[in-house]
Design an enzyme around this catalytic site. Sequence first.
Site, PDB file in Angstrom:
ATOM      1  N   CYS A   1      15.982  11.676  17.825  1.00 32.61           N
ATOM      2  CA  CYS A   1      16.577  12.123  16.569  1.00 32.61           C
ATOM      3  C   CYS A   1      16.441  13.618  16.324  1.00 32.61           C
ATOM      4  CB  CYS A   1      15.955  11.353  15.406  1.00 32.61           C
ATOM      5  SG  CYS A   1      16.087   9.557  15.589  1.00 32.61           S
TER       6      CYS A   1
ATOM      7  N   HIS B   1      18.458  15.017   9.516  1.00 38.08           N
ATOM      8  CA  HIS B   1      18.711  13.812  10.300  1.00 38.08           C
ATOM      9  C   HIS B   1      18.822  12.638   9.339  1.00 38.08           C
ATOM     10  CE1 HIS B   1      18.250  10.411  12.853  1.00 38.08           C
ATOM     11  NE2 HIS B   1      16.975  10.203  12.507  1.00 38.08           N
TER      12      HIS B   1
ATOM     13  N   ASN C   1      21.249   5.265  10.873  1.00 39.74           N
ATOM     14  CA  ASN C   1      20.560   6.231  11.719  1.00 39.74           C
ATOM     15  C   ASN C   1      21.234   6.258  13.090  1.00 39.74           C
ATOM     16  OD1 ASN C   1      18.809   7.580  13.464  1.00 39.74           O
ATOM     17  ND2 ASN C   1      16.960   6.750  12.530  1.00 39.74           N
TER      18      ASN C   1
END
Length: 401
Positions: free
Chosen positions: A177, A327, A357
Amino acid sequence: MANVSGFLSPSVPSLGRTVKPSVGVIGSGFCSTKGIAKGIFCSSAVEGAADKVSPSQSRMPRLAMQGCKLIGSGSAVPSLQISNEDLAKMVDTNDKWISDRTGIRNRRVLSGKETLTSLAAEAARKALEMAEVDPDDLDMILLCTSTPEDLFGSAPQIQKQLGCKGNPLAYDITAACSGFIMGLVSASCHIRGGGFKNVLVIGADSLSRYVDWTDRGTCILFGDAAGAVLVQACDGEDDGLFSFDLHSNGDGQRNLNASIKQTELDHALGSNGSVIDFPPRPSSYSCINMNGKEVYRFAVQCVPETIESSLQKAGLTPADIDWLLLHQANKRIIDSVADRLKLSSENVISNLANYGNTSAASIPLALDEAVRSGKVKPGHKIAAAGFGAGLTWGSAIIRWG
């Protein structure tokens, strides 16, 4: 003393004397003289040599750090959409429980003949079209992914799909990420120190392939996507990457991982009788394992700190930032960081509700949507930060356009 790319040594010997470059560096990131880094211009003087060395001998060449700017973006998502209601049919959960705790309502998942490399190539084409750059003019392709479709990396396949005739260097960056931020900084280093002109930075991940869809703690979080940005060389005064701050801590790996696992050895293969544990057992990766509470605690502490560090290096304050772009992991994390920086929700870019995500794809995906919608305009300053597996985290202060 060195610039961030490490091309100036602590002291440069010249004619038996010490030459000290008149430039300073603060931690990791780029130096700045008037708030925002506009490139580094170094001049030198030879101490104690004014009477003995001619001006032409005493002057070191002036070194100008080339700048870089973000001029094109693109994104792509799978066609299959999975809603919270769909997941409620598979595990013990419901839309309210998921949305209240995460802010996620839908996510996209690769299916059928779709591939991650095809998504990445589509996002790349869109970024090139916006930037009005031909694929043949690319010098480098950086694919930020932790889920390549080949053990040896997928970036060269994107180069192939784009039809780049000049065979530009293409390689993968694995930082989950945090990957896109790492890729952005890497691109700037190749431009500033390596003479590259056009670098394509792609964030793409298909974490759905490593999700345990019976685990309601993780299956509600992740989706697949790709996003890309074209980073181009420019004069130092037009530099669009003001500063950065990057970190990692391997102790946190226990809280977020998808570790390698070994299958049982085929008894038919047996052993040669002389070497223990040979031949090696076939290996694969486990599903994603995450300690949600610890990851949350890590994010709300480290992300504001890294952004504050980048802002300080750039000579800026949160009030100078037009947008906060994190993020897209969890709405509570995003809100907590914005509160810490005293930024209004109106200054936060987020599309978490629609995609979940998407790991390395989340920042460029959200940025592309914000640019194409007209929200982010040329000249806007953005504080971007990635965080996740490794554990890794980092931030960058950038200007769009």
